[in-house]
Motif scaffolding. Structure first.
Motif, short mmCIF file in Angstrom:
data_model
loop_
_atom_site.label_atom_id
_atom_site.label_comp_id
_atom_site.label_asym_id
_atom_site.label_seq_id
_atom_site.Cartn_x
_atom_site.Cartn_y
_atom_site.Cartn_z
N ARG B 95 0.84 -1.20 0.00
CA ARG B 95 0.00 0.00 0.00
C ARG B 95 0.87 1.24 0.00
N ALA B 96 0.43 2.26 -0.76
CA ALA B 96 1.25 3.47 -0.95
C ALA B 96 1.60 4.14 0.37
N ASP B 97 0.63 4.23 1.29
CA ASP B 97 0.91 4.95 2.54
C ASP B 97 1.97 4.23 3.37
N ARG B 99 4.21 2.11 2.18
CA ARG B 99 5.45 2.15 1.41
C ARG B 99 6.18 3.47 1.66
N GLU B 100 5.43 4.54 1.72
CA GLU B 100 5.98 5.86 1.96
C GLU B 100 6.67 5.95 3.33
N ILE B 101 6.04 5.35 4.33
CA ILE B 101 6.63 5.34 5.68
C ILE B 101 7.95 4.58 5.68
N ALA B 103 9.87 3.96 3.00
CA ALA B 103 10.84 4.65 2.14
C ALA B 103 11.55 5.75 2.91
N ARG B 104 10.78 6.55 3.67
CA ARG B 104 11.39 7.63 4.45
C ARG B 104 12.33 7.08 5.52
N HIS B 105 11.90 6.02 6.21
CA HIS B 105 12.70 5.43 7.27
C HIS B 105 14.04 4.90 6.73
N ALA B 121 5.13 -3.51 3.78
CA ALA B 121 4.10 -2.54 3.36
C ALA B 121 2.85 -3.24 2.82
#
Lengths: 243, 243
Positions: B95-97, B99-101, B103-105, B121
């Motif tokens: 899920r995009a949300d 995945r975003e978490i 990716a930032r980490h 994710a």
């Protein structure tokens, strides 16, 4: 040949409220693993008649052995024996053999075998007694259900008695490899290895201690040769690993 | 008004083999008791897809909340998210949300977000993410099931996030009276007292420490006044008791 299966049923409000931390199921898990009996489920339920009857029926239908802890003392909240009897459709009352054990124990102590203590001689008809070398009041086995005390020292002694009488299987063996890399780096080669060793299970457990983080890989199975080969392959993939 | 109910589902071969001792369910029990949520069952099951699906369905049908621990990491044995999705008939994918978490980490750490890490994710559609302040990879809530990590520090942080969002009830209060007499002497007056206070539960727990033996009586309920009255009566029956 597959190993016999087992479930543990922990009975007690004090575990569900958090007041008492259950250590009996961890102890049983260790003992069963060594003997090649596969512990497939642990269930903790309250001191509730209907909940005990339902859980005993459900678990004894699905597994070769069910081990219970808790609820066989002399007080009003000790309702396990009656609920287990009902689960098996067995009659229950004060049994002469259990009463005799209690009578001798309390006579030796100079303590009265009063009505409350006599409750601990309530044993379902057809059940075999489980010896209690610590405080005398016996547990019992009915069908494939072993009913034991919740006090950890007594539970441990009763487990030892029961395990001496039942057949185990091939002991579940394991080797652990400690790798100082995150699970995310270990995952792909590990999945490949697990795929090539379908008769083994490979568990991956991250750790972080004193600023060091990494992964413990636990390879489990019943064939020591295969475990050794798999661990050797794994160690070749991660040369820094510590066995 | 009755309190909300809950079950805990511990997922992991390592608990059933005895290698790891579960502390998460004891922690959850403490937290729920304080918040007036009645923990009615704890179940430990293996990393097995069918077993997880069956347990999630059965527990989520019967209780207001189900808390799970374990099986949401990046390795092949982390199958909880997919099994929970199936239990609810939900689709699942990266899920995009989430995945975003991740990716930032991993960008912050200078680590690659590889395919294995991306598995973390995988979140069922319709689920709400549970924050992971320690290692980023989120848990999730779908329906009444809260899916959390097995590592105790992460599990604890996720439980705190979840409990901030759900309604509790009247906290379960307790008072303990320590009586240096065996359960067999306490049983009859205690049963009489329990009978006269049907809204309270009275648990009796024998102890033996440094040669001293006796009984801890735990009086539990949601009304502090009634608990106080019951304990006062009990203390009058056993004047040597220590509160």
């Amino acid at each position: 040949m597959t190993n016999p299966t087992a479930a543990m049923l922990v009975i007690g409000d004090e575990i569900l409220s958090g007041r008492t931390k259950d250590t009996n199921s961890g102890h049983l898990a260790d003992e069963l693993t060594v003997r090649g009996i596969d512990l497939r489920e642990i269930r903790v339920i309250p001191d509730d008649h209907a909940a005990i009857v339902e859980a005993v029926r459900s678990l004894s239908d699905r597994f070769d052995h069910v081990f219970t802890s808790g609820g066989i003392g002399p007080t009003h909240d000790d309702i396990t024996a009656d609920a287990v009897a009902e689960a098996f459709g067995a009659t229950i009352g004060v049994r002469a053999d259990a009463r005799e054990i209690l009578a001798r124990h309390y006579a030796r102590q100079g303590t009265e075998l009063n009505e409350a203590r006599l409750r601990m001689a309530r044993i379902p008809d057809g059940a075999a007694l489980i010896d209690n070398p610590i405080s005398a009041a016996p547990g019992f086995t009915i069908g494939n259900v072993h009913v034991m005390a919740g006090v950890p020292t007594i539970f441990g002694a009763m487990v030892a008695s029961v395990l001496a009488t039942i057949d185990g299987g091939a002991p579940l063996l394991s080797q652990t490899l400690r790798i100082e890399r995150g699970e995310g780096e270990v995952a792909t080669p590990l999945a490949d290895l697990a795929h090539r060793y379908p008769e083994l299970t490979m568990g991956s457990y991250p750790f972080q201690k004193n600023g060091v983080y990494g992964t413990n890989i636990v390879v489990r199975g019943t064939d020591p040769g295969r475990i050794g080969t798999a661990v050797t392959e794994l160690a070749r993939l991660f040369p820094e690993a510590i066995a």
